[in-house]
Write an enzyme that holds these catalytic residues in place. Structure first.
Site, PDB file in Angstrom:
ATOM      1  N   GLU A 170      63.371  45.680  48.915  1.00 21.35           N
ATOM      2  CA  GLU A 170      63.139  45.020  47.631  1.00 21.35           C
ATOM      3  C   GLU A 170      64.416  45.106  46.794  1.00 21.35           C
ATOM      4  O   GLU A 170      65.051  46.161  46.716  1.00 21.35           O
ATOM      5  CB  GLU A 170      61.977  45.694  46.906  1.00 21.35           C
ATOM      6  N   ARG A 175      48.155  41.935  37.402  1.00 21.27           N
ATOM      7  CA  ARG A 175      49.094  41.844  38.520  1.00 21.27           C
ATOM      8  C   ARG A 175      49.669  43.216  38.879  1.00 21.27           C
ATOM      9  O   ARG A 175      49.789  43.565  40.063  1.00 21.27           O
ATOM     10  CB  ARG A 175      50.230  40.882  38.157  1.00 21.27           C
ATOM     11  N   TYR A 220      40.623  35.340  30.985  1.00 18.97           N
ATOM     12  CA  TYR A 220      39.679  36.111  31.788  1.00 18.97           C
ATOM     13  C   TYR A 220      39.971  37.597  31.652  1.00 18.97           C
ATOM     14  O   TYR A 220      41.099  38.003  31.345  1.00 18.97           O
ATOM     15  CB  TYR A 220      39.714  35.697  33.265  1.00 18.97           C
ATOM     16  N   ASP A 249      55.137  32.853  48.270  1.00 20.82           N
ATOM     17  CA  ASP A 249      55.901  31.853  47.528  1.00 20.82           C
ATOM     18  C   ASP A 249      57.175  31.431  48.245  1.00 20.82           C
ATOM     19  O   ASP A 249      57.701  30.349  47.971  1.00 20.82           O
ATOM     20  CB  ASP A 249      56.252  32.378  46.138  1.00 20.82           C
TER      21      ASP A 249
END
Length: 397
Positions: free
Chosen positions: A32, A106, A215, A304
């Site tokens: 990462e 997230r 939400y 993605d």
């Protein structure tokens, strides 16, 4: 010897793939580029197609501890505030699809996947190691990071997001395309909102050239709000995260109903972050056109990096989780060579991903419709309700 998968990218798709592939018997080395995993204040909707997989990985209790489970999806007119239609979720989703519909912060889902990957034997995670380049000679793939680390593995997965370096070297198909849509996002304390704007449901407000979705997340303690409008931001397209202000959002929304204005106006005093609103310029790519866009040789793409999509079907994270499960299934096929396994992964995924991408674009046009099309949309939702709001082909997979 245990085969080894190299993964570029430690986001949702990369961590899901690391966990799934390690469970399938491969060793995994994930790299990462960020020096540390940090919290991003945005929400994610997970349909039964995604939660079913998470449960299968043993994450049911972990998800239950951090998520909310809305009892319905309510569609309202952004101009009048009138309810247009309702899709029951909650117990109905469990009964119909065998898995819940969940909404989650997230950062909470990312942390859940990271912990599970770190606890899984055979997974190594390296931070501050963004991919610089790779080489595939047909026998092995070699990865070089921007800090000079060189690693060899049996396959490479590009899970490095919308601006994927793996994709650019593999496909050379240029940058993502601007959608012309802007997303204002806020994460709010539920207790600080007007009582009428709380509740265990997903609410979608549809208006001309705009829509707003809210939400609950974090067991209902916080409310995720995203407003998507037409427009563009100045500066580099890749610099997607900007500070924003309620005044700019109010101007973009125009003459919406009083409850929706109250939601926007409540954000500064209810925010959980340093700034009430953050602004994203949305970008995507055309729908996947074939398996060659998801795997070549010893290199594959996921999430993605493979199929970035507009958020109008709430399936970005879901498709990345599905990719991870399909990749693990393919890599476990010991009777065939690795390039063939990756091709089987791509063949299993590309048409479904293309369908979801296309449906997401279509939904955006429907959500933002004007004139007679908007009136027809509202009438269809009123008359048909859950028949037009449910997506069985997606949730049953």
């Amino acid at each position: 010897m245990t085969p080894q998968l190299l993964i570029a990218g430690g986001g949702m798709g990369g961590l899901a793939a690391a966990l799934a592939v390690a469970r399938a018997g491969w060793a995994v080395r994930l790299y990462e580029r960020a020096p540390a995993f940090t919290e991003v204040g945005a929400g994610i909707q997970l349909g039964p197609n995604a939660t079913r997989i998470l449960h299968g990985w043993g994450l049911e209790d972990g998800l239950r501890a951090v998520a909310a489970f809305p009892d319905r999806l309510q569609v309202r007119c952004a101009l009048s505030g009138a309810e247009l239609g309702v899709l029951p979720l909650g117990a109905r989703a469990l009964q119909r699809y065998g898995a819940p519909y969940a909404t989650v912060h997230r950062a909470d889902l990312h942390a859940l996947l990271r912990r599970a990957a770190e606890e899984q034997a055979g997974v190594h995670i390296g931070l501050d190691q963004g991919l610089d380049a790779f080489a595939d000679d047909g026998q092995a793939v070699r990865l070089k990071t921007a800090r000079g680390l060189e690693v060899e593995g049996d396959a490479l997965l590009g899970a490095d997001g919308l601006w994927s370096r793996v994709r650019q070297q593999l496909l050379s198909d240029g940058p993502p395309r601007a959608t012309g849509h802007l997303a204002y996002r806020a994460m709010l304390r539920t207790a600080a909102l007007p009582p009428a704007l709380r509740g265990p449901q997903v609410t979608a407000w549809l208006g001309p050239r705009l829509h707003v979705v809210q939400y609950p997340v974090r067991r209902g303690e916080a409310m995720n709000v995203v407003a998507i409008v037409h427009g563009a931001v100045a500066g580099e397209a890749q610099d997607w995260d900007h500070e924003a202000h309620a005044a700019g959002l109010r101007h973009a929304l125009g003459a919406v109903c009083a409850p929706l204005r109250e939601l926007v106006d409540a954000a500064p005093r209810a925010t959980l972050n340093a700034h009430a609103w953050r602004l994203w310029a949305l970008a995507d790519r055309p729908a996947v056109s074939g398996p060659h866009q998801m795997a070549r040789g010893l290199v594959a793409l996921a999430g993605d990096a493979a199929h970035p999509m507009r958020p109008y079907l709430a399936q970005g994270a879901g498709m990345a989780i599905e990719d991870a499960a399909a990749l693990a299934h393919a890599l476990a096929m010991d009777a065939v060579d690795v390039p063939t396994r990756l091709q089987r992964y791509a063949l299993a995924r590309w048409q479904r991903c293309a369908r979801v991408q296309a449906r997401s674009v279509r939904n955006g046009r429907v959500f933002h419709a004007i004139g007679l099309v908007r009136l027809g949309r509202d009438m269809s939702i009123r008359l048909l309700g859950d028949k037009v709001l449910d997506v069985p082909w997606l949730y049953r997979a």
